[in-house]
Design an enzyme around this catalytic site. Structure first.
Site, PDB file in Angstrom:
ATOM      1  CE  LYS A  73      -1.934   2.603   2.827  1.00 48.72           C
ATOM      2  NZ  LYS A  73      -1.864   3.729   2.291  1.00 48.72           N
ATOM      3  CD  GLU A  82      13.866   0.643   8.101  1.00 45.39           C
ATOM      4  OE1 GLU A  82      14.177   1.265   8.571  1.00 45.39           O
ATOM      5  OE2 GLU A  82      14.447  -0.563   7.698  1.00 45.39           O
ATOM      6  CB  CYS A  87      13.671   8.742   7.135  1.00 41.87           C
ATOM      7  SG  CYS A  87      14.488   7.777   5.815  1.00 41.87           S
ATOM      8  CD  GLU A  91      10.619  12.492  10.760  1.00 41.93           C
ATOM      9  OE1 GLU A  91       9.789  11.988  11.223  1.00 41.93           O
ATOM     10  OE2 GLU A  91      11.582  11.781   9.844  1.00 41.93           O
TER      11      GLU A  91
END
Ligand SMILES: NC(=O)c1ccc[n+]([C@@H]2O[C@H](COP(=O)([O-])OP(=O)(O)OC[C@H]3O[C@@H](n4cnc5c(N)ncnc54)[C@H](O)[C@@H]3O)[C@@H](O)[C@H]2O)c1
Ligand SMILES: C[N+](C)(C)CC=O
Length: 506
Positions: free
Chosen positions: A184, A259, A293, A392
């Site tokens: 997905k 992850e 990331c 982040e």
């Protein structure tokens, strides 16, 4: 929108790829893929509903016995053809990636697409290298050996920042090991995942080995993670969503691979090559408009170099060319959406209350005003526990902080919940060696920041998750080890039975 690539025509049959063909999603909802450089709609599609996920899992279950039963050499051959099919479509893939993400075409064409093709070739080779311990008579009476087997149907969920690479990282080790997969992609960016799956079919992989459901996280994602026919969940995305995915997957006792987010430190010791570090910081912080990331987000610079580093980075940021993603000279494209741009701007506006915005900190005007652009931004003076240092941001924002002793630099680098990647800059091998040992991250670069390679693993620790993408380590994630122990003595009553039954005769 660039007219060279007619998305509507290409995906006229829908944006679900199940059992080797495109079809419409069955959800009530539709989703628009928007070019973030212009704000214009590129394509609208019907989202996957739970019935589409069920159909995709059923297709993967049907395909599993034949694919798992193929020899490693047969799977390898098919995957080499897959790599060739992707190579033939490299221009289209780069184009579609830039269209849906706003990535500069030079990044799509020189990093995302060739990297994904190289991954495919790597896993074609890895398919033939199944690792295990030596078979042997460890008990004396039995021969033990290890079988390394595929797990079953893998359900994978991917983010929008590198849609093609993420599809590759999820699909390739899984199928190389003999699993089948339902992927997905993020609802914002389904195009290159669909093209990737189409290339697999065109290369001769059996229908149902690679399936794609394009839907929302809440509907398609949660069904995929909870589905009883799925044996393993591999997820790449934010730490917040990863926690939800872990809860759902645990409820059905699936193997999980997560992850998650990152907040990579960039540690510059006082003997570093200043020019190299400043250039590395720009590339590491601004790649993919900072939506990476592993992006360099927190530069810790030892006091003697601090002022010069800030000045050099600010000067370099002023030279970065924002522009049309399809212009080969563009360095920085828009963010993925206007919502993401506003989120990034929110971090910077709040930071003005406690820190200094040295450069950037605004959206450009003129021709770029309608896109989701944001200028490269440099922030200083932020406390270590502040939001811009700890959270982040996922945008083109670099925060720079000073440190005094090496101990302090390393401690600050470790002072967030994340542990995905980091870099250390020094000419002294003992300093970089110490940083590589003591910084808690899945990867530590020395005198560089960002490069990745198919042979080496990518994956985090702590709030950045666990498990590995790419490399032989990732291949192992998608296999399970079975011990087979075969008696060689052919006697009815074996010595060890006395441990259970004693010495009586039965
Ligand atoms: N560690 C890595 O290798 C890596 C690589 C790329 C991106 N990321 C991370 O991804 C994040 C950015 O991507 P994003 O905004 O797409 O992340 P996200 O977590 O919002 O979404 C990721 C995927 O999860 C799906 N999803 C959302 N809610 C879900 C739910 N309840 N159940 C199941 N699936 C759900 C989304 O539809 C999407 O496909 C950043 O945090 C970034 O660091 C990590
Ligand atoms: C995929 N990678 C490692 C390039 C960046 C992650 O967001």
């Amino acid at each position: 929108m660039d007219q060279r690539f007619d998305v509507t025509e290409r995906f006229a049959d829908g944006a679900q790829y199940i059992a080797g063909r495109l079809r419409e999603g069955g959800s009530e909802g539709t989703h628009a893929v928007v070019d973030p450089a212009t704000g214009e709609q590129v394509f609208s599609y019907r989202l996957a509903g739970t019935a589409d996920v069920d159909a995709a899992v059923a297709a993967a279950e049907t395909a599993f016995p034949e694919w798992a039963g193929a020899t490693p050499g047969e799977r390898s051959d098919a995957m080499h053809r897959f790599a060739a099919a992707l190579t033939e479509r490299a221009d289209d893939l780069a184009h579609a990636e830039s269209l849906q993400c706003g990535k500069p075409i030079k990044l799509s064409a020189e990093f995302d697409v060739p990297g994904s093709i190289d991954n495919t070739a790597f896993f074609a080779g890895a398919a033939r290298h199944l690792e295990g311990k030596a078979a042997g008579e460890y008990s004396g009476d039995h021969t033990s050996y290890i079988r390394r087997e595929p797990i079953g149907v893998i359900g994978s969920i991917a983010p929008w920042n590198y849609p093609l690479q993420m599809a590759a990282w999820k699909v390739l080790p899984a199928i190389a090991a003999g699993n089948t997969i339902v992927l997905k992609p993020a609802e914002l960016t389904p195009l290159t995942s669909l093209m990737f799956a189409q290339a697999a079919t065109e290369a001769g992989l059996p229908d149902g080995v690679v399936n794609v459901v394009s839907g929302t996280g809440r509907e398609a994602g949660e069904r995929l993670v909870s589905h009883p026919g799925v044996a393993m969940t591999s997820f790449t995305g934010s730490t917040a969503v990863g926690k939800r995915v872990a809860e759902l997957a645990t409820a059905t006792v699936k193997r999980i691979h997560l992850e998650l987010g990152g907040k990579a430190p960039f540690v510059v010791f006082d003997d570093a090559d200043l020019a190299a570090a400043a250039h590395g910081a720009i590339a590491g912080a601004l790649i993919n408009t900072g939506q990476d990331c592993t992006a360099a987000t927190r530069a810790y610079v030892q006091r003697p170099l601090y002022d010069a580093f800030v000045a050099a980075v600010a000067d370099l940021m002023a030279t970065v060319r924002l522009g049309d993603p399809f212009d080969p000279h563009t360095d920085l494209g828009p963010l993925i959406s206007h919502a993401q741009r506003d989120r990034v701007a929110g971090f910077v506006e709040r930071a003005r209350g406690y820190a200094t915005v040295v450069t950037g900190g605004e959206a450009p005007g003129g021709d770029l005003a309608k896109g989701a652009y944001y200028r490269p931004t440099l922030i200083t003076g932020a406390p270590q526990d502040s939001e811009v240092v700890q959270s982040e941001i996922f945008g083109p924002v670099l925060v720079v902080l000073p440190f005094d002793s090496d101990d302090e630099g390393i401690a600050l680098a470790n002072d967030t919940p994340y542990g995905l990647a980091a870099s250390a800059w020094s000419r002294d091998v003992y300093r970089t060696g110490r940083a590589s040992r003591e910084i808690r991250a899945g990867c530590v670069w020395i005198n560089d920041h960002i490069p990745i390679i198919s042979e080496m693993p990518h994956g985090g620790v702590r709030a950045s998750g666990f498990g590995k993408d790419m490399s032989a380590y990732s291949f192992e994630e998608y296999t399970q080890v079975k011990h087979v122990m075969s008696d060689n003595t052919a006697v009815v009553r074996k010595d060890w039975h006395r441990t259970v039954f004693g010495d009586r005769q039965t």
